[in-house]
Design an enzyme around this catalytic site. Structure first.
Site, PDB file in Angstrom:
ATOM      1  CG  LEU A  33      -1.994  -1.161   1.199  1.00  0.00           C
ATOM      2  CD1 LEU A  33      -2.970  -1.005   2.362  1.00  0.00           C
ATOM      3  CD2 LEU A  33      -2.756  -1.261  -0.122  1.00  0.00           C
ATOM      4  CG  ASP A  50       8.398  -4.870   1.241  1.00  0.00           C
ATOM      5  OD1 ASP A  50       9.237  -5.560   0.623  1.00  0.00           O
ATOM      6  OD2 ASP A  50       8.277  -3.640   1.093  1.00  0.00           O
ATOM      7  CG  ASN A  75       9.568   1.985  -5.711  1.00  0.00           C
ATOM      8  OD1 ASN A  75      10.349   1.319  -5.040  1.00  0.00           O
ATOM      9  ND2 ASN A  75       8.534   2.601  -5.171  1.00  0.00           N
ATOM     10  CG  ASN A  91      10.264  -1.801  -4.020  1.00  0.00           C
ATOM     11  OD1 ASN A  91       9.870  -2.565  -3.149  1.00  0.00           O
ATOM     12  ND2 ASN A  91       9.448  -1.244  -4.897  1.00  0.00           N
ATOM     13  CB  THR A 116       8.602  -0.725 -18.600  1.00  0.00           C
ATOM     14  OG1 THR A 116       8.605   0.539 -19.263  1.00  0.00           O
ATOM     15  CG2 THR A 116      10.018  -1.007 -18.109  1.00  0.00           C
ATOM     16  CE1 TYR A 140       9.592   0.926 -13.713  1.00  0.00           C
ATOM     17  CE2 TYR A 140       9.527   2.096 -15.814  1.00  0.00           C
ATOM     18  CZ  TYR A 140       8.985   1.188 -14.930  1.00  0.00           C
ATOM     19  OH  TYR A 140       7.822   0.521 -15.259  1.00  0.00           O
ATOM     20  CG  HIS A 188       1.107   7.998 -15.529  1.00  0.00           C
ATOM     21  ND1 HIS A 188       0.550   6.825 -15.081  1.00  0.00           N
ATOM     22  CD2 HIS A 188       2.452   7.833 -15.407  1.00  0.00           C
ATOM     23  CE1 HIS A 188       1.498   5.998 -14.708  1.00  0.00           C
ATOM     24  NE2 HIS A 188       2.662   6.584 -14.895  1.00  0.00           N
ATOM     25  NE  ARG A 220       6.968   9.139 -24.994  1.00  0.00           N
ATOM     26  CZ  ARG A 220       7.838   9.804 -25.736  1.00  0.00           C
ATOM     27  NH1 ARG A 220       7.689   9.817 -27.062  1.00  0.00           N
ATOM     28  NH2 ARG A 220       8.852  10.448 -25.185  1.00  0.00           N
ATOM     29  CG  ASP A 284      10.757  13.194 -22.641  1.00  0.00           C
ATOM     30  OD1 ASP A 284      10.797  12.120 -22.006  1.00  0.00           O
ATOM     31  OD2 ASP A 284      10.066  14.165 -22.290  1.00  0.00           O
TER      32      ASP A 284
END
Length: 329
Positions: A33, A50, A75, A91, A116, A140, A188, A220, A284
């Protein structure tokens, strides 16, 4: 037998739980959470804890007969990952290691991974294909790629089969109106635009209008969150039927520019939505669009909610009904 959904109280995870519920699956949800919400969990058995807590995972696996895992917990803020890479490795990567070790211990041999398209970095081709070079440009994306590689070696050593799903921008809300997108901080584009439409922001920032695209703004790929959820369920089916490990891109195959998204949001909401052009953000790329031909062929996945007007319309309905998001507990 149950499906374990890690991060199942988060945005995409909660929609995957909803999709599993619709077909009568037994579901176990694990979420700390940190970013998820209790109110986003429409059913199943929720464990708050966790992945890095071994005793906690022993309780989850010991109390339930689990035959497959869908792994969302991670994350996912690019900017934060560059400022605090240790947090993302601990994490995302270490958390996944703990999960895979417990899966191996309890002989759970199937995992679907929410990856991703940031694993590709600057694209070699448009649209991007699964066999294109993977060279992430941020921490990430690097951690997600490391998680994929870890699954490859666990498969080789222990026979844990995996499906990794790579995608860019999820948007929209569930048809029931019960769950939607609520992040803190919000990064986002679609929810930021809708917050502007609600008067919660003075304007929406457009980072650069001098890219080599039709209108100068970045392009995108946007996918309805429920279509993404369906792909995760189909991937579970593939593994249950004996399918081998695989990686799939998920995308509409059609890109939308930032200006296009804002213009369609103005039409959908009937609001002015002020926009301000600002400097480009470092890193980007001009165009990021994924080819999902392999997922369509091998998973039988076909996005059915691919009109941007419908995607934004579902999100707008949820944001209007929940202008401050979920109840904060």
């Amino acid at each position: 037998m149950a499906v374990l959904v890690t991060g199942g109280a988060g945005y995409i995870g909660s929609h995957a739980v909803a999709a599993l519920l619709e077909r009568g699956e037994e579901i176990v949800i694990v979420d700390n959470l940190q970013q998820g919400h209790r109110d986003a969990v429409l059913g199943g058995k929720l464990y708050v804890g966790d992945l890095r807590d071994g005793e906690f995972l022993d309780t989850v696996f010991g109390e339930n007969s689990i035959d497959a895992v869908i792994h969302f917990a991670a994350n996912s803020l690019v900017g934060e990952s560059m400022k605090d890479p240790g947090k993302y490795y601990h994490n995302n990567v270490y958390g996944t290691l703990c999960l895979l070790e417990k899966m191996n211990q309890y002989e759970v041999k199937r995992i679907v991974f929410s990856s991703t398209a940031a694993t590709y970095g600057e694209p070699e081709n448009v649209p991007i294909h699964e066999n294109d070079r993977t060279l992430p440009t941020n921490t990430y994306g690097e951690t997600k790629l490391a998680m994929e590689k870890m699954m490859k070696w666990f498969d080789a050593a222990s026979g844990i089969k995996y499906v990794s799903l790579r995608y860019f921008n999820a948007a929209g809300a569930h048809a029931s109106g019960k769950i939607g997108e609520d992040h803190n901080p919000e990064t986002h584009l679609v929810p930021l635009i809708l917050q502007t439409a609600l008067g919660q922001r003075s304007h929406i920032s457009v980072f650069g209008d001098d890219y080599p695209t039709e209108d100068g703004t970045c392009v995108r790929d946007y996918i309805h969150v429920s279509d993404l959820a369906d792909a995760h369920v189909l991937a579970v089916d593939r593994l249950r039927s004996g399918g081998d490990s695989a990686i799939y891109n998920l995308g509409n195959g059609t890109g939308f520019s930032v200006k296009q998204v804002i213009d369609i949001a103005r039409q959908v909401t009937g609001r002015e939505i002020p926009a301000a052009i600002e400097a480009r953000r470092a890193g980007d790329p001009a165009v990021l669009v994924a080819s999902s031909d392999r997922a369509r062929t091998e998973l039988g996945w076909s996005p059915s909610r691919n009109k941007l007007e419908d995607i934004i319309g579902s999100a707008w309905a949820w944001h209007q009904a929940n202008p401050t998001g979920y109840n904060k507990q």
